[in-house]
Design a protein around this motif. Structure first.
Motif, mmCIF file in Angstrom:
data_model
loop_
_atom_site.group_PDB
_atom_site.id
_atom_site.type_symbol
_atom_site.label_atom_id
_atom_site.label_comp_id
_atom_site.label_asym_id
_atom_site.label_seq_id
_atom_site.Cartn_x
_atom_site.Cartn_y
_atom_site.Cartn_z
ATOM 1 N N SER A 148 0.785 -1.230 0.000
ATOM 2 C CA SER A 148 0.000 0.000 0.000
ATOM 3 C C SER A 148 0.819 1.283 0.000
ATOM 4 C CB SER A 148 -0.941 0.008 1.203
ATOM 5 O OG SER A 148 -0.208 0.009 2.411
ATOM 6 N N GLY A 149 2.118 1.224 0.250
ATOM 7 C CA GLY A 149 2.942 2.431 0.268
ATOM 8 C C GLY A 149 3.299 2.949 -1.113
ATOM 9 N N GLY A 150 3.079 2.166 -2.135
ATOM 10 C CA GLY A 150 3.391 2.579 -3.502
ATOM 11 C C GLY A 150 4.571 1.822 -4.069
ATOM 12 N N SER A 151 4.723 1.894 -5.365
ATOM 13 C CA SER A 151 5.760 1.126 -6.054
ATOM 14 C C SER A 151 7.112 1.826 -6.092
ATOM 15 C CB SER A 151 5.304 0.819 -7.483
ATOM 16 O OG SER A 151 5.096 2.030 -8.189
ATOM 17 N N LEU A 152 7.181 3.077 -5.654
ATOM 18 C CA LEU A 152 8.441 3.812 -5.709
ATOM 19 C C LEU A 152 9.240 3.744 -4.406
ATOM 20 C CD1 LEU A 152 7.268 6.991 -7.660
ATOM 21 C CD2 LEU A 152 8.321 4.899 -8.545
ATOM 22 N N CYS A 153 8.746 3.024 -3.424
ATOM 23 C CA CYS A 153 9.448 2.894 -2.139
ATOM 24 C C CYS A 153 10.674 2.004 -2.285
ATOM 25 C CB CYS A 153 8.532 2.291 -1.090
ATOM 26 S SG CYS A 153 7.201 3.362 -0.598
ATOM 27 N N SER A 154 11.653 2.251 -1.429
ATOM 28 C CA SER A 154 12.832 1.388 -1.401
ATOM 29 C C SER A 154 12.479 0.082 -0.692
ATOM 30 C CB SER A 154 13.972 2.089 -0.660
ATOM 31 O OG SER A 154 13.744 2.041 0.740
ATOM 32 N N PRO A 155 13.315 -0.929 -0.822
ATOM 33 C CA PRO A 155 13.070 -2.195 -0.121
ATOM 34 C C PRO A 155 13.137 -2.063 1.400
ATOM 35 C CG PRO A 155 14.686 -2.491 -1.880
ATOM 36 C CD PRO A 155 14.444 -1.016 -1.744
ATOM 37 N N THR A 184 -7.761 9.334 6.570
ATOM 38 C CA THR A 184 -9.028 9.230 5.846
ATOM 39 C C THR A 184 -10.077 8.662 6.786
ATOM 40 O OG1 THR A 184 -8.636 6.975 5.106
ATOM 41 C CG2 THR A 184 -7.818 8.736 3.684
ATOM 42 N N HIS A 185 -11.306 8.665 6.322
ATOM 43 C CA HIS A 185 -12.388 8.039 7.088
ATOM 44 C C HIS A 185 -13.325 7.386 6.080
ATOM 45 C CE1 HIS A 185 -14.884 6.940 10.272
ATOM 46 N NE2 HIS A 185 -15.601 8.031 10.401
ATOM 47 N N ARG A 186 -12.874 6.296 5.508
ATOM 48 C CA ARG A 186 -13.592 5.654 4.409
ATOM 49 C C ARG A 186 -14.917 5.026 4.812
ATOM 50 N NH1 ARG A 186 -13.035 -0.061 3.694
ATOM 51 N NH2 ARG A 186 -11.730 -0.926 5.324
ATOM 52 N N VAL A 187 -15.213 4.928 6.097
ATOM 53 C CA VAL A 187 -16.482 4.320 6.517
ATOM 54 C C VAL A 187 -17.577 5.356 6.762
ATOM 55 C CG1 VAL A 187 -15.388 2.269 7.468
ATOM 56 C CG2 VAL A 187 -15.792 4.235 8.944
ATOM 57 N N HIS A 188 -17.285 6.631 6.527
ATOM 58 C CA HIS A 188 -18.301 7.661 6.704
ATOM 59 C C HIS A 188 -18.816 8.099 5.348
ATOM 60 C CE1 HIS A 188 -20.405 11.048 8.421
ATOM 61 N NE2 HIS A 188 -19.912 11.789 7.439
ATOM 62 N N PRO A 189 -20.061 8.195 5.089
ATOM 63 C CA PRO A 189 -21.179 8.022 6.004
ATOM 64 C C PRO A 189 -21.641 6.571 6.121
ATOM 65 C CG PRO A 189 -22.004 8.782 3.925
ATOM 66 C CD PRO A 189 -20.493 8.704 3.801
ATOM 67 N N SER A 190 -21.066 5.676 5.318
ATOM 68 C CA SER A 190 -21.477 4.272 5.386
ATOM 69 C C SER A 190 -20.292 3.374 5.071
ATOM 70 C CB SER A 190 -22.591 3.998 4.374
ATOM 71 O OG SER A 190 -22.829 2.611 4.265
ATOM 72 N N ARG A 191 -20.152 2.312 5.810
ATOM 73 C CA ARG A 191 -19.075 1.371 5.522
ATOM 74 C C ARG A 191 -19.398 0.482 4.332
ATOM 75 N NH1 ARG A 191 -17.831 -2.054 10.461
ATOM 76 N NH2 ARG A 191 -17.979 -0.028 11.393
ATOM 77 N N HIS A 192 -20.598 0.627 3.790
ATOM 78 C CA HIS A 192 -21.005 -0.194 2.659
ATOM 79 C C HIS A 192 -20.601 0.419 1.320
ATOM 80 C CE1 HIS A 192 -22.932 -2.737 5.516
ATOM 81 N NE2 HIS A 192 -23.638 -1.714 5.975
ATOM 82 N N ALA A 193 -20.164 1.662 1.341
ATOM 83 C CA ALA A 193 -19.619 2.258 0.119
ATOM 84 C C ALA A 193 -18.293 1.559 -0.182
ATOM 85 C CB ALA A 193 -19.408 3.756 0.306
ATOM 86 N N ALA A 194 -17.900 1.529 -1.411
ATOM 87 C CA ALA A 194 -16.688 0.780 -1.764
ATOM 88 C C ALA A 194 -15.616 1.682 -2.380
ATOM 89 C CB ALA A 194 -17.041 -0.356 -2.709
ATOM 90 N N PRO A 195 -15.088 2.643 -1.627
ATOM 91 C CA PRO A 195 -14.003 3.450 -2.197
ATOM 92 C C PRO A 195 -12.761 2.582 -2.396
ATOM 93 C CG PRO A 195 -14.209 3.904 0.137
ATOM 94 C CD PRO A 195 -15.350 2.988 -0.235
ATOM 95 N N ASP A 196 -11.997 2.881 -3.400
ATOM 96 C CA ASP A 196 -10.793 2.103 -3.680
ATOM 97 C C ASP A 196 -9.622 2.680 -2.877
ATOM 98 O OD1 ASP A 196 -8.814 0.518 -4.657
ATOM 99 O OD2 ASP A 196 -9.088 1.092 -6.749
ATOM 100 N N ILE A 197 -9.589 2.360 -1.596
ATOM 101 C CA ILE A 197 -8.603 2.943 -0.684
ATOM 102 C C ILE A 197 -7.186 2.485 -1.016
ATOM 103 C CG2 ILE A 197 -8.748 1.209 1.157
ATOM 104 C CD1 ILE A 197 -8.630 5.022 1.634
ATOM 105 N N GLN A 198 -7.014 1.272 -1.503
ATOM 106 C CA GLN A 198 -5.673 0.792 -1.831
ATOM 107 C C GLN A 198 -5.051 1.603 -2.973
ATOM 108 O OE1 GLN A 198 -4.460 -0.580 0.663
ATOM 109 N NE2 GLN A 198 -3.863 -2.581 -0.096
#
Length: 78
Positions: free
Chosen positions: A15-22, A49-63
């Motif tokens: 999740s940190g991204g592909s440009l991170c060092s090992p 972030t607060h991806r569960v507001h207003p509903s945890r049923h929404a599906a934001p692409d947090i990754q």
């Protein structure tokens, strides 16, 4: 594999991204928050972030958001 007591080590697709060092490591939370540190590149960043507001049923692409933030911040670091 790839885990420490509290953090996840950088690995392909993480999740940190592909440009991170090992040497990078990070930790994420259920609501979408994250902390990443890349000591080899001299960078650390937090995503709040607060991806569960207003509903945890929404599906934001947090990754995708997490990876985009990390890659954006590291792209300018030579």
């Amino acid at each position: 594999p790839g885990r420490t007591l509290a953090f996840v080590a950088a690995q392909p697709g993480w999740s940190g991204g592909s440009l991170c060092s090992p040497h990078a490591f990070g930790h994420t939370g259920f609501t979408g928050t994250g902390l990443w540190v890349d000591p080899a590149r001299g960078r650390a960043w937090v995503l709040l972030t607060h991806r569960v507001h207003p509903s945890r049923h929404a599906a934001p692409d947090i990754q995708t958001l997490r990876r985009a933030v990390g890659n954006t911040l590291l792209a300018g670091k030579e």
